[in-house]
Design a protein around this motif. Structure first.
Motif, PDB file in Angstrom:
ATOM      1  N   MET A   1     -10.862  17.466   8.820  1.00  0.00           N
ATOM      2  CA  MET A   1     -10.646  16.226   8.096  1.00  0.00           C
ATOM      3  C   MET A   1     -11.216  15.068   8.919  1.00  0.00           C
ATOM      4  N   SER A   2     -11.957  14.222   8.271  1.00  0.00           N
ATOM      5  CA  SER A   2     -12.576  13.106   8.986  1.00  0.00           C
ATOM      6  C   SER A   2     -11.568  11.991   9.252  1.00  0.00           C
ATOM      7  N   ASP A   3     -11.865  11.199  10.266  1.00  0.00           N
ATOM      8  CA  ASP A   3     -11.005  10.065  10.593  1.00  0.00           C
ATOM      9  C   ASP A   3     -11.092   9.007   9.502  1.00  0.00           C
ATOM     10  N   ILE A   4      -9.970   8.405   9.212  1.00  0.00           N
ATOM     11  CA  ILE A   4      -9.932   7.334   8.221  1.00  0.00           C
ATOM     12  C   ILE A   4     -10.260   6.028   8.929  1.00  0.00           C
ATOM     13  N   ILE A   5     -11.185   5.294   8.370  1.00  0.00           N
ATOM     14  CA  ILE A   5     -11.560   4.000   8.923  1.00  0.00           C
ATOM     15  C   ILE A   5     -10.817   2.923   8.152  1.00  0.00           C
ATOM     16  N   VAL A   6     -10.049   2.133   8.864  1.00  0.00           N
ATOM     17  CA  VAL A   6      -9.290   1.056   8.243  1.00  0.00           C
ATOM     18  C   VAL A   6     -10.117  -0.228   8.361  1.00  0.00           C
ATOM     19  N   SER A   7     -10.323  -0.870   7.222  1.00  0.00           N
ATOM     20  CA  SER A   7     -11.141  -2.086   7.213  1.00  0.00           C
ATOM     21  C   SER A   7     -10.409  -3.242   7.895  1.00  0.00           C
ATOM     22  N   GLN A   8     -11.176  -4.201   8.357  1.00  0.00           N
ATOM     23  CA  GLN A   8     -10.591  -5.397   8.963  1.00  0.00           C
ATOM     24  C   GLN A   8      -9.748  -6.153   7.935  1.00  0.00           C
ATOM     25  N   ASP A  10      -7.932  -4.851   5.563  1.00  0.00           N
ATOM     26  CA  ASP A  10      -6.632  -4.197   5.476  1.00  0.00           C
ATOM     27  C   ASP A  10      -5.763  -4.504   6.693  1.00  0.00           C
ATOM     28  N   ILE A  11      -6.359  -4.565   7.853  1.00  0.00           N
ATOM     29  CA  ILE A  11      -5.619  -4.932   9.068  1.00  0.00           C
ATOM     30  C   ILE A  11      -5.079  -6.353   8.928  1.00  0.00           C
ATOM     31  N   ASP A  12      -5.928  -7.267   8.472  1.00  0.00           N
ATOM     32  CA  ASP A  12      -5.519  -8.665   8.283  1.00  0.00           C
ATOM     33  C   ASP A  12      -4.438  -8.785   7.220  1.00  0.00           C
ATOM     34  N   HIS A  13      -4.602  -8.064   6.108  1.00  0.00           N
ATOM     35  CA  HIS A  13      -3.625  -8.152   5.023  1.00  0.00           C
ATOM     36  C   HIS A  13      -2.271  -7.589   5.437  1.00  0.00           C
ATOM     37  N   LEU A  14      -2.276  -6.533   6.219  1.00  0.00           N
ATOM     38  CA  LEU A  14      -1.008  -5.984   6.694  1.00  0.00           C
ATOM     39  C   LEU A  14      -0.279  -7.001   7.585  1.00  0.00           C
ATOM     40  N   LYS A  15      -1.006  -7.693   8.432  1.00  0.00           N
ATOM     41  CA  LYS A  15      -0.399  -8.753   9.254  1.00  0.00           C
ATOM     42  C   LYS A  15       0.173  -9.858   8.373  1.00  0.00           C
ATOM     43  N   ILE A  16      -0.574 -10.253   7.359  1.00  0.00           N
ATOM     44  CA  ILE A  16      -0.122 -11.293   6.422  1.00  0.00           C
ATOM     45  C   ILE A  16       1.155 -10.850   5.719  1.00  0.00           C
ATOM     46  N   PRO A 126       3.380  -5.436  -2.134  1.00  0.00           N
ATOM     47  CA  PRO A 126       1.991  -5.757  -1.822  1.00  0.00           C
ATOM     48  C   PRO A 126       1.156  -5.654  -3.093  1.00  0.00           C
ATOM     49  N   PHE A 127       0.019  -6.288  -3.086  1.00  0.00           N
ATOM     50  CA  PHE A 127      -0.930  -6.101  -4.184  1.00  0.00           C
ATOM     51  C   PHE A 127      -2.290  -5.703  -3.633  1.00  0.00           C
ATOM     52  N   ASN A 128      -2.887  -6.560  -2.860  1.00  0.00           N
ATOM     53  CA  ASN A 128      -4.224  -6.271  -2.328  1.00  0.00           C
ATOM     54  C   ASN A 128      -4.080  -5.622  -0.952  1.00  0.00           C
ATOM     55  N   LEU A 129      -3.673  -4.360  -0.962  1.00  0.00           N
ATOM     56  CA  LEU A 129      -3.491  -3.588   0.262  1.00  0.00           C
ATOM     57  C   LEU A 129      -3.810  -2.134  -0.036  1.00  0.00           C
ATOM     58  N   ARG A 130      -4.403  -1.476   0.927  1.00  0.00           N
ATOM     59  CA  ARG A 130      -4.779  -0.077   0.758  1.00  0.00           C
ATOM     60  C   ARG A 130      -3.552   0.801   0.559  1.00  0.00           C
ATOM     61  N   ILE A 131      -3.765   2.030   0.137  1.00  0.00           N
ATOM     62  CA  ILE A 131      -2.696   3.013   0.040  1.00  0.00           C
ATOM     63  C   ILE A 131      -2.099   3.177   1.432  1.00  0.00           C
ATOM     64  N   HIS A 132      -0.775   3.203   1.489  1.00  0.00           N
ATOM     65  CA  HIS A 132      -0.082   3.263   2.768  1.00  0.00           C
ATOM     66  C   HIS A 132       1.177   4.110   2.661  1.00  0.00           C
ATOM     67  N   GLY A 133       1.713   4.493   3.788  1.00  0.00           N
ATOM     68  CA  GLY A 133       2.918   5.298   3.821  1.00  0.00           C
ATOM     69  C   GLY A 133       4.159   4.447   3.876  1.00  0.00           C
ATOM     70  N   PRO A 134       5.290   5.059   3.641  1.00  0.00           N
ATOM     71  CA  PRO A 134       5.436   6.488   3.406  1.00  0.00           C
ATOM     72  C   PRO A 134       4.933   6.861   2.008  1.00  0.00           C
ATOM     73  N   LEU A 135       4.284   7.984   1.949  1.00  0.00           N
ATOM     74  CA  LEU A 135       3.754   8.452   0.669  1.00  0.00           C
ATOM     75  C   LEU A 135       4.880   9.031  -0.161  1.00  0.00           C
ATOM     76  N   ARG A 140       0.755  -0.833  -7.911  1.00  0.00           N
ATOM     77  CA  ARG A 140       0.552  -2.229  -7.536  1.00  0.00           C
ATOM     78  C   ARG A 140       0.989  -3.056  -8.742  1.00  0.00           C
ATOM     79  N   PHE A 141       1.777  -4.088  -8.493  1.00  0.00           N
ATOM     80  CA  PHE A 141       2.333  -4.913  -9.557  1.00  0.00           C
ATOM     81  C   PHE A 141       1.704  -6.296  -9.533  1.00  0.00           C
ATOM     82  N   THR A 142       1.266  -6.762 -10.682  1.00  0.00           N
ATOM     83  CA  THR A 142       0.808  -8.142 -10.824  1.00  0.00           C
ATOM     84  C   THR A 142       2.016  -9.017 -11.132  1.00  0.00           C
TER      85      THR A 142
END
Length: 182
Positions: A1-8, A10-16, A126-135, A140-142
């Motif tokens: 399985m390849s490593d998952i690359i987390v975009s900047q 997504d990192i910024d949005h998680l902090k927000i 959250p709305f604009n955030l990647r799929i995250h755990g716990p799975l 996503r709700f508007t």
């Protein structure tokens, strides 16, 4: 399985989002949960949960689906839970939970059942955030979806944090809603 690359982004949005939850808890504790009562913190997980933010006169109880969580109550918020009485809680905190439920309308119905008339729910998603755990991470709700989901509540506040570079794509929503007598 390849490593998952987390975009900047997504990192910024998680902090927000994490800062938004802290700011939201400070705000609602000051403006809405300023009287003694019983508060249910749904799925506080590994984070601090609601306890550090609320008055000592507010009794904090916890609820989680994971039997190993050490929570006050164990159950599935999407079903009827015998361990929770009707109309028992003055406040319910439900942050970053509904996107992980299989049946969010059922979850909100159970929250309605256990919240006292006049009781208040503090909700965030959250709305604009990647799929995250716990799975699983199912939804996503508007703003419009949240209004439908909370149709039996009086929405006192519904706020969002916009994605700066993309209008109408909020990073995060927070909601304060009150259960009114039917």
């Amino acid at each position: 399985m390849s490593d998952i690359i987390v975009s900047q982004m997504d990192i910024d949005h998680l902090k927000i989002i994490r800062q938004s939850i802290i700011d939201f808890m400070i705000y609602v504790a000051k403006h809405y949960a300023n009287k003694p009562g019983i508060l249910l913190d749904i799925a506080p997980q590994i984070y601090e949960g609601a306890k550090p933010f609320f008055l000592q006169s507010i009794k904090i109880e916890t609820f989680d689906i994971n039997p190993a969580s050490g929570c006050t109550y164990i159950g599935d918020i999407c079903t009827y839970n015998n361990c929770l009485k009707n109309d028992i809680f003055d406040y319910i905190v439900c942050t970053e939970v509904l996107e992980h439920t299989l049946q969010p309308f059922n979850a909100v119905a159970e929250i309605w059942r256990i919240l006292k008339p006049g009781g208040i729910i503090f909700l965030s998603v959250p709305f604009n955030l990647r799929i995250h755990g716990p799975l699983p991470d199912c939804w996503r709700f508007t703003e419009h979806g949240l209004r439908v989901l909370l149709k039996d509540f009086s929405i006192l506040e519904l706020n969002n944090i916009e994605t700066l570079e993309r209008q109408l794509m909020p990073v995060h929503y927070t909601v304060v809603a009150q259960k009114l007598s039917k």
